[in-house]
Design an enzyme around this catalytic site. Structure first.
Site, short mmCIF file in Angstrom:
data_model
loop_
_atom_site.label_atom_id
_atom_site.label_comp_id
_atom_site.label_asym_id
_atom_site.label_seq_id
_atom_site.Cartn_x
_atom_site.Cartn_y
_atom_site.Cartn_z
N ASP C 305 0.85 -1.18 0.00
CA ASP C 305 0.00 0.00 0.00
C ASP C 305 0.89 1.23 0.00
OD1 ASP C 305 -2.64 -0.82 -0.09
OD2 ASP C 305 -2.56 -1.50 2.00
N ALA C 375 -15.21 20.16 4.39
CA ALA C 375 -15.19 19.34 3.18
C ALA C 375 -16.06 19.97 2.10
CB ALA C 375 -15.68 17.93 3.49
N GLU C 376 -17.14 20.70 2.53
CA GLU C 376 -18.05 21.27 1.52
C GLU C 376 -17.41 22.45 0.80
OE1 GLU C 376 -19.42 21.26 5.05
OE2 GLU C 376 -19.34 19.13 4.51
N LEU C 379 -12.08 24.97 1.46
CA LEU C 379 -11.06 25.99 1.69
C LEU C 379 -11.10 26.44 3.14
CD1 LEU C 379 -12.94 28.70 1.82
CD2 LEU C 379 -12.45 28.87 -0.61
N SER C 380 -10.09 27.12 3.56
CA SER C 380 -10.08 27.69 4.89
C SER C 380 -9.45 29.08 4.78
CB SER C 380 -9.25 26.82 5.84
OG SER C 380 -7.88 26.89 5.48
N LYS C 391 -7.10 29.92 1.41
CA LYS C 391 -6.34 28.90 0.66
C LYS C 391 -7.23 27.66 0.57
CE LYS C 391 -5.34 25.18 2.94
NZ LYS C 391 -5.91 25.17 4.20
N ASP C 514 -5.75 -4.31 5.98
CA ASP C 514 -6.41 -4.28 7.28
C ASP C 514 -7.92 -4.27 7.17
OD1 ASP C 514 -6.52 -1.79 6.25
OD2 ASP C 514 -5.53 -0.79 7.93
N ASP C 518 -10.23 -5.98 2.17
CA ASP C 518 -8.95 -6.57 1.79
C ASP C 518 -8.97 -8.09 1.95
OD1 ASP C 518 -7.51 -4.35 1.03
OD2 ASP C 518 -6.90 -3.87 3.08
#
Lengths: 189, 569, 678
Positions: C305, C375-376, C379-380, C391, C514, C518
């Site tokens: 991985d 997430a929507e 940016l922050s 950004k 894990d 898998d």
């Protein structure tokens, strides 16, 4: 399984016909037509009499002839219908005694110095047609004396009859005893 | 040893080297079923044979079917040959009027020729009719050789293929080996042999009056045709008692070359065929190099030992310059006799051009040891190749672990099943050789057959069973083997040495054919490098040496020291 | 890594003393018959002992010799069983601490009627549901069906930091013997009594029900075959010697037999196997079978991985690219400020780069407004002294700045494309409607990993990186890390298909995983390593469990597998090579009375036949003891191509095995003679 056995039997019979009959007969036919002399044993004739084979040795007891190597064939030496070596091992007492007797005989016959190895040992076939030049040379004086010939003449014949190595390295220097003795006989007449 | 002697020896190896690739490629084509130069002539015969025998040439067999077919053919061959020998007095082409061969001798001889051993407890010119020689013995010279080749090819296919259950059709491999390889070359060689002086006639003998007036009966017969296949098929059974020491079987230095060349060429080329078929010619050359190094070392050792001569005879006044000449022919000399002795035993030929029993202690040790190593240098046609592969598998297994992977050879994993069969095969030689020798050494009537006293006597028995179990056929001839005990015991040793060995080998083939052929990587144990050659040599020598060293110590080794000390028995 | 694997000392009396006792117990022929070589040795020792007793009675003069031979034959057997006992003892110390965690556990089972009943943990059946609260030990392996808790798994992993276990998802599996530190969980038991993870681990470590592995079986066949051959050699030599009137005593034939059969490797074989498992345990990996350890040595392809193995888990800022007249410093400062409200690892890495590389300090002034990363919005940012710094994802920032995609400066587009092309992630930085620059986020390859892959390649092992990234990103990282191949945008099905494809070509695959998804691939792989933190399904499907849950462990596992096979091969070669010298000691001794000429073979110049035979037997016994440390530690391992490994090991163990006994037997002979033992 039955199929296999049948196949096996048929195959063996077919192969016998091919490799056991057709093949040797074909070779025989070719050989007899193209090379009859070799195919029939390379026989040597003198005055219309077959005196031996150019490839097979024979015993010479007389002082007048160059002697062959000892032979282990039975019942008599140089039995060309029953080839055999002595099969004696290197530590064999029998071998030691036999060689000792031969060495003594050769010394009595006039061999000087050490005896050439082939003079007192038997060949593998018991039919070795050749002897070494050393062995021949050790007999020259005896033969010349017995034939009342000058040693030089016999020595010259020996020189002439010695077969060397092909291309300088293939084979061993040797003399064919039968051919040498035939030439010797021819020398006299 | 002389430079000329080594030149003589080198010439032979160069000649064989030259023929390995073309002959190897030709055979690869033959066994792949391709059309060959000879197909127009032979293909109709081949098809006819299959039709008559009821063989479907397109159907391949699994290892068991293949092996059973081989066993069936050997059985049929044995029955026919045994019958011919037992009935030869009633059969044609018996100009000397020889009697029927006694039962025990016929058993021994039939087994001997079917197993490609050609041990001879008889003298050819005083026992066998021309018909027996031709239709009996010569036929088995072809068949046993073709059988060996077929087995080797089947094992080769097991390495070449991936995840299949079939390894070829025995009848096809066997027939093609005979028709396309053995027969045409034999025909050619037989004619050349005649031109060198080897007789080929249906007459029994010629009679001569010697210069001193004695009668000499000179045995003749169809010698050339048998001599050719005898050597080509590494059979080694001579027309005459003295085998290739007989001037009619081997008249000149050139015929001697042809003899040795014939026996070495197919066995060597088959190794190349192996490389070609498994897709790694380099692997073929690696195995060939291993064989060549050991074989040439053997030649050198015999040559050296024999040129030293026998000090016991030297003490009697014999000139040591010629070396030990007892049992040797003047026309061959030391180098060519040593070459023959080592090659015939490195192979499973067994023909001789000098008597092995009369070799010096060390000189006699080498041929015996070469057989005990399993006749893999390069061995009998076919049998040598599969024997060598068994050793390669063993080497790969022992040393392969040292690179940290499950051992693999040519992309095939070597696991428990393979090791089981490998060990079964490897057990056969010591079992048959040491077992029968030890028993014979303790039986008074068996010891009575011995021709020479002292350690040489034990060597004679040891050599006999070594030769029989190894399917060689050469002998320390002092032993009178034509007794019920030796006829039977040697016969069993030959059967065990051939069939108890080849069946596990074929099982290995079956097992390997079913496996995936793994790709190679930098982590793969390399089996085509000089290092592997060294490893293989080490394994062969150590394994063979460990098994037979005690027996050899009591035979030829002690004889060697006794000879140096001037002791006779 | 939680703890460095430390092997216990080889001369630890706590292990050696019980091992000596076990060694004697193992002499029971019913147990010893599993090891044919040593079994034969024991049988021979019995015979010689009987002969010794007879000699005491009938021929006291010879009793000294046969007594010593008998004693040394017994030593040979005991040394072999001792080797095995030591190997087992080293594992047992570890098993004992595990056992303690299991003892006297009581479970609180949730009955059908909702009542809680206390029962012994050993009575739990599959499907039972138990309740475990803070401070309690989880009674058996199971799956969390309700709740979440922090669990201390140090009893098994040695890792003291607690881990979170919660119902659903990939972190639901719990292991018996571990301790719940906080909260309460309901656990559904998934294993039958006696077959829990800890039980299996104890069994494996103790080697109690140890099965022979395939390669071990193959090797045993070889050794048995050799034993049979030498048995035959020794028996027939009696007949051969009889030919020349030599009468050999059974004692010397017994001595010959035992020195020839491969007692060295025969005696050490099982110790090597146990030690191999043990080494794995010390690396905190539990294999379900020895077969898997062997398979590890054969692995051709490692499926790794990307995340966590090849790269650090998260993408990190590595560069600030300024556009038009802005300086990189300004971009860095803006990015730093805009990331203050970004708690994601990426945001922290931007801050770290800006403070570390550019020397900015986080401002002390309160911001006017903070826009946290979501997430929507993707940016922050922060509003600070009239500046509106943002950004985030390029699209999101362009939208915030009110710039159409096509209106952005070409320089900006070039920077974004360049970063994307090399597998990085570009983030845009803006102050209000003014674009400042781009942040280069990328996956950072772990230092030293490239060298490891190169070493693996030299050993013939391919590495394949598995990642969910798109092919461009994957290719960039693959080339930076030096893997041989990669599987981009890989789904579990892709992995499974890839493994099948490789196996079709005869390759052996190792992978670790894990998640539950898998599991099929783990089961399909020849060596599947599940993380201890993984799901129960993954752990069941795998044939090894890594207690440290470290994906790079795969590489060590392969090395341990290889070392195990190498040790076996090397000692086999050594053992066989030894025989040559033994012959030169014994053969002349056997026959010199009949054939004095054979003294020429006594190339070691041993003082007397009896001394020669005794010395060979003593050497044969002592070499087993001398090699126990090597068998336990394994032969030194180096990552190298097969050909160079072979050359090296062949030289040391092949040639060494040939030469060493000559010196060893000679030295013992000198000692035997000096002590007047014969």
């Amino acid at each position: 399984m039955f199929n296999q056995l049948r196949a096996a039997l048929v195959m063996v019979l077919l192969m016998t016909a091919l490799t056991g009959i057709a093949y040797p007969l074909a070779v025989t036919a070719i050989a007899q037509v193209a090379m009859p002399h070799a195919a029939n044993g390379s026989l040597v004739e003198r005055n219309g009499v077959t005196v031996g084979s150019a490839l097979i040795g024979q015993a010479f007891a007389s002082d007048r002839y160059f002697g062959s190597r000892p032979s282990a064939t039975g019942p008599e030496p140089y039995n060309a219908s029953a080839s055999s070596g002595s099969n004696l091992g290197p530590t064999s007492a029998k071998l030691r005694d036999r060689v000792a007797a031969d060495v003594e005989r050769l010394k009595a016959d006039g061999t000087e110095g050490s005896v050439p190895a082939d003079a007192a040992t038997t060949s593998g076939s018991g039919l070795d047609p050749h002897i070494s030049p050393e062995f021949v040379r050790s007999q020259v004086a005896r033969v010349a004396k017995a034939r009342d010939l000058p040693e030089t003449e016999v020595a010259a014949l020996v020189e002439r009859m010695t077969e060397g190595r092909a291309l300088g390295f293939i084979g061993e220097p040797r003399l064919n005893v039968l051919e040498l003795n035939l030439a010797l006989d021819a020398l006299k007449t | 040893m002389t430079i000329i002697g080594w030149l003589q020896i080198s010439l032979l190896f160069l000649a064989v080297l030259a023929v390995i690739k073309p002959l190897g490629l030709y055979m690869a084509g033959v066994f792949a079923g391709e059309r060959t130069l000879l197909s127009p002539l032979l293909a109709p015969i081949e098809r006819g044979f299959y039709r008559l025998a009821g063989v479907d040439q397109t159907r391949e067999q699994g290892w068991l079917g293949y092996t059973l077919a081989m066993l069936a053919l050997s059985l049929a061959g044995f029955i026919l040959l045994y019958g011919i020998l037992r009935l030869q007095a009633y059969l044609p082409l018996n100009p000397q009027g020889f009697a029927n061969v006694p039962a025990d001798l016929a058993f021994n001889t039939a087994v001997s020729f079917v197993t490609n051993t050609n041990w001879q407890n008889y003298a050819g010119e005083t026992t066998m009719s021309h018909f027996s020689q031709m239709a009996g013995l010569t036929v088995q010279n072809f068949l046993s050789a073709a059988t060996g080749m077929a087995m080797a090819v089947a094992l080769t296919r097991a390495f070449a293929r991936s995840q299949v259950s079939v390894i070829g059709n025995f009848w096809v491999d066997f027939t093609r080996a005979t028709l396309y390889v053995l027969l045409p070359i034999s025909l050619l060689m037989a004619v050349v042999f005649v031109s060198m002086g080897v007789p080929q006639t249906l007459d029994a003998s010629a009679t001569a009056t010697t210069l001193e007036g004695a009668q000499q009966t000179i045995a003749l017969g169809p010698v050339a045709s048998q001599e050719a296949i005898k050597q080509l098929g590494t059979n080694g059974g001579g027309f005459f008692n003295a085998n290739a020491a007989h001037p009619f079987e081997n008249p000149t230095a050139f015929s001697n070359y042809l003899n040795i060349f014939a026996m070495l060429s197919i066995s060597s080329a088959l190794v190349y065929t192996f490389g070609q078929m498994v897709g790694s010619r380099r692997q073929g050359w690696t195995l060939l190099a291993t064989m060549a190094i050991l074989l040439i070392a053997g030649v050198g050792l015999v040559y050296w030992a024999e040129t030293q001569g026998n000090p016991i005879l030297g003490a009697l006044g014999l000139d040591p310059a010629q070396g030990n000449m007892e049992g040797k022919e003047v026309r061959f000399g030391q180098a060519m006799t040593a070459l023959y002795a080592a090659v015939t035993t490195g192979l499973s030929d067994g023909g001789v051009n000098g008597m092995h029993g009369s070799l010096t202690g060390l000189g006699g040790l080498v041929p015996m040891f070469l057989i005990q190593l399993g006749e893999v240098l390069p061995g009998g046609v076919g049998s040598g190749l599969y024997g060598m592969i068994v050793f390669a598998i063993l080497s790969v297994f022992v040393a392969g672990l040292m690179v940290g992977r499950t051992p693999e050879f040519l992309g095939k994993k070597i696991e428990g099943r393979e090791m089981k069969f490998v060990m079964l095969a490897v057990l056969i030689l010591p079992l048959a050789i040491l077992g029968f020798t030890a028993v014979s050494a303790m039986l008074p009537f068996a010891v009575a057959s011995v021709g020479t006293g002292g350690p040489h006597g034990l060597s004679e028995i040891l050599y006999a069973f070594t030769s029989a179990a190894g399917n060689n056929g050469s002998a320390f001839g002092g032993l009178s083997g034509n007794t019920p005990w030796y006829n039977t015991a040697l016969g069993i040793a030959m059967l065990v040495g051939r069939f108890a060995y080849v069946v596990p080998v074929m099982a290995i083939a079956g097992s390997l054919a079913g496996k995936v052929k793994l790709p190679t990587s930098a982590g793969t144990f390399p089996t085509d490098t000089p290092l592997f050659v060294g490893l293989l040599i080490g394994i062969i020598l150590i394994l063979g040496g460990l098994q037979f060293f005690p027996a050899l110590a009591l035979g030829p080794i002690v004889e060697h020291f006794a000879m140096l000390a001037g002791q006779t028995f | 890594m939680s703890h460095k694997p430390v092997a216990p000392s080889l001369v630890d009396p706590a292990i050696l003393i019980p091992a000596a006792r076990d060694a004697v117990l193992k002499l029971d022929p019913r147990k010893l018959v599993r090891n044919p070589v040593i079994f034969v040795t024991e049988a021979v020792a019995v015979v010689v002992t009987v002969l010794f007793l007879r000699d005491l009675w009938a021929r006291p003069a010879e009793a000294g010799f046969s007594g010593q031979i008998a004693a040394w034959l017994w030593f040979t057997v005991i040394f072999a069983t001792f080797a095995e006992a030591v190997a087992e003892g080293r594992g047992r110390a570890q098993a004992d601490s595990l056992k303690r965690t299991k003892s006297d556990l009581t479970a609180r089972r949730l009955a059908a009627n909702g009542e809680i009943e206390p029962i012994p943990a050993t009575m739990l059946k599959i499907g039972d549901v138990v309740i475990v609260e803070a401070g309690e030990l989880i009674p058996s392996d199971g799956e969390v069906v309700e709740g979440a808790a922090s669990v201390n798994e140090s009893a098994i992993t040695g890792e003291s930091a607690p881990v979170i276990r919660e119902s659903g998802g990939d972190r639901s599996a719990v292991t018996g013997g571990t301790q719940v530190l906080s909260d309460m969980i309901k656990v559904k038991i998934t294993v039958a009594p006696g077959s829990s993870f800890v039980d299996r681990m104890i069994g494996l470590i103790e080697g109690a029900q140890r099965q022979k592995t395939p390669n071990e079986i193959a090797l045993s066949i070889l050794l048995s075959g050799l034993t049979l051959i030498f048995l035959f050699v020794a028996v027939t030599i009696w007949g051969l010697a009889g030919y020349s009137g030599t009468v050999l005593s059974v004692t010397v034939l017994a001595a010959l037999l035992v020195t020839l059969i491969p007692t060295t490797i025969g005696g050490l074989l099982s110790a090597i196997g146990i030690a191999g498992m043990d080494r794995l345990v010390r690396f905190n990996v539990i294999a379900t079978s020895g077969r898997a350890v062997e398979a590890a040595g054969d692995v051709d392809t490692l499926l790794l991985d990307k995340t966590g193995t090849i790269t650090f888990g998260n993408r990190m800022a590595t560069d600030f690219v300024a556009i038009s007249d802005v300086t990189p410093g300004e971009v860095a400062e803006a990015a730093l400020l805009a990331s203050l409200a970004d708690d994601t690892p990426e945001g922290r890495s931007i801050a770290a780069l800006a403070t570390g590389e550019y020397g900015f300090k986080a401002p002390t002034r309160e911001a006017d407004a903070v826009v946290p990363f979501a997430a929507e919005t993707r940016l922050s940012g922060v509003d600070l002294a009239g500046r509106r710094l943002r950004k985030g994802a390029v699209d999101a920032v362009l939208k915030f700045a009110g710039i159409a995609h096509s209106d952005a400066p070409a320089e900006f587009h070039q920077a974004v494309e360049r970063i994307a092309r090399t597998g990085g992630t570009p983030l845009a930085v803006a102050d209000g409607s003014r674009l400042l620059g781009v942040i280069h986020l990328k996956d950072v390859v772990k230092p030293g990993i490239k060298e490891r892959f190169a070493a693996l390649r030299a050993m013939g092992i391919r590495t394949v990186m598995v990642t969910g990234d798109n092919p461009v990103t994957a290719a960039a990282i693959a080339s930076e890390a030096g893997v041989d191949d990669f599987l981009a945008q890989a789904t579990p099905e892709d992995k499974l298909a890839f493994i099948r494809r490789e196996q079709q070509g005869g390759r052996l695959i190792a992978m670790c995983g894990d998640g539950t998804n898998d599991a099929p691939a783990l089961a399909q792989a020849d060596v599947g390593v599940a993380m201890q933190t993984g799901t129960q399904a993954a752990r069941e499907a795998a044939n090894m469990v890594d207690l440290d849950s470290s994906p790079t462990k795969l590489i060590e596992i392969v090395e341990i597998g290889k070392q195990l096979l190498m040790t076996r091969g090397s000692l086999t070669t050594f053992s066989i090579a030894n025989d040559v010298a033994k012959y030169f000691a014994i053969i002349p001794a056997l026959f010199v009375a009949t054939y004095p000429a054979l003294d020429a073979l006594n190339i070691m110049g041993l003082s007397s036949p009896q001394s020669a035979i005794l010395s060979a037997v003593i050497f044969n016994a002592l070499i087993i003891v001398a090699l126990i440390p090597l068998a336990l530690k394994g032969v030194p391992y180096r990552a190298a191509a097969a050909s160079s490994l072979l050359r090296r090991n062949l030289l040391i163990y092949g040639l060494g095995g040939l030469v060493l006994p000559f010196a060893g037997i000679k030295a013992i002979d000198v000692a035997v003679t000096a002590l007047n033992l014969v």
